[in-house]
Write an enzyme that holds these catalytic residues in place. Structure first.
Site, PDB file in Angstrom:
ATOM      1  N   HIS A   1       0.853  -1.188   0.000  1.00 29.74           N
ATOM      2  CA  HIS A   1       0.000   0.000   0.000  1.00 29.74           C
ATOM      3  C   HIS A   1       0.888   1.237   0.000  1.00 29.74           C
ATOM      4  CE1 HIS A   1      -2.920   3.011   1.376  1.00 29.74           C
ATOM      5  NE2 HIS A   1      -3.846   2.184   0.894  1.00 29.74           N
TER       6      HIS A   1
ATOM      7  N   GLU B   1      -4.670   1.606  -8.108  1.00 26.21           N
ATOM      8  CA  GLU B   1      -5.256   2.885  -7.707  1.00 26.21           C
ATOM      9  C   GLU B   1      -4.198   3.977  -7.726  1.00 26.21           C
ATOM     10  OE1 GLU B   1      -6.942   2.344  -3.843  1.00 26.21           O
ATOM     11  OE2 GLU B   1      -5.005   2.086  -2.856  1.00 26.21           O
TER      12      GLU B   1
END
Length: 235
Positions: free
Chosen positions: A98, A146
């Site tokens: 992440h 993303e």
């Protein structure tokens, strides 16, 4: 790729990060579990490590994931997260790379290997289409594509990005599931992302900061179901 991953498209990922803690995490997990059953949509719940066991015990359908782990083996590693400990706590999988916990490619590869050793499914984040394609070669179960600059903004990536990111992964390995997210703020964002071709989408702040979290979860999971059914009409 780990073969025991039971998650199927369409699915949704909820990650409260550190927006919530304690009983608020458990309440959100229960709301997600209810929506998963109501709409027959798989939900990955990426919970804080300290809540893995409680979330697992409080829910029936959720796929409980840890937000990170370290590629260590039993022994030394003070304050590191041991893969075996996640399995013992009830985690089914782990999120890696992440933007808030980035890994070098070498460390990511080693960590994926450790996940395979202990039987954890893997969801790996990529903040560009090029990175998503590169990570696909490492064969995680799921890739989250993303743009990091949109995370937490309430502004979602458009359909062109969704289609391009999905294709960049599927061209390398069609068996990898692709979740496109960042800035998912409501059911409309969810619907548009699934309709654009994603296997899944997800939300953190859009759910955690909603005035009524349970209602927002229901709205978003309902949108997943509706969009997927419209994309795949029954003959």
């Amino acid at each position: 790729m780990i073969q025991n991953c039971t998650i199927k498209a369409p699915f949704f990922e909820i990650g409260p990060k550190s927006y919530l803690y304690g009983e608020d995490v458990i309440a959100l997990a229960k709301a997600a579990d209810e929506a998963s059953q109501k709409y027959d949509v798989d939900i990955i719940f990426t919970t804080p490590v300290v809540e893995i066991a409680r979330v697992k015990a409080a829910t029936k359908r959720l796929h409980v994931f840890a937000p990170h782990m370290d590629p260590i083996k039993p022994g030394r590693g003070l304050a590191d997260t041991l893969p075996e400990s996640l399995v013992a706590a009830g985690a089914e999988g782990v999120m890696l790379n992440h933007v808030e916990k980035p890994l070098t490619l070498g460390v990511l590869k080693t960590t994926l290997e450790r996940a395979a050793e202990v039987g954890l499914a893997t969801i790996v984040c990529a903040d560009s289409i090029a990175e998503a394609s590169m990570i696909a070669k490492l064969k995680p179960n799921i890739i989250v594509a993303e743009p990091s600059e949109l995370i937490g903004t309430g502004v979602s990536c458009g359909p062109e990005y969704v289609a391009a990111a999905t294709n960049s992964v599927k061209d390398v390995d069609p068996d990898i599931l692709v979740l496109t997210a960042a800035g998912i703020a409501n059911g409309e964002d969810v619907y548009n992302t699934i309709m654009a071709g994603a296997d899944a989408t997800g939300s953190s702040s859009g759910v955690a900061k909603a005035p009524d979290r349970a209602a927002m979860v229901d709205e978003m999971i309902s949108a997943v179901r509706r969009a997927w059914d419209e994309r795949h009409p029954k003959a």
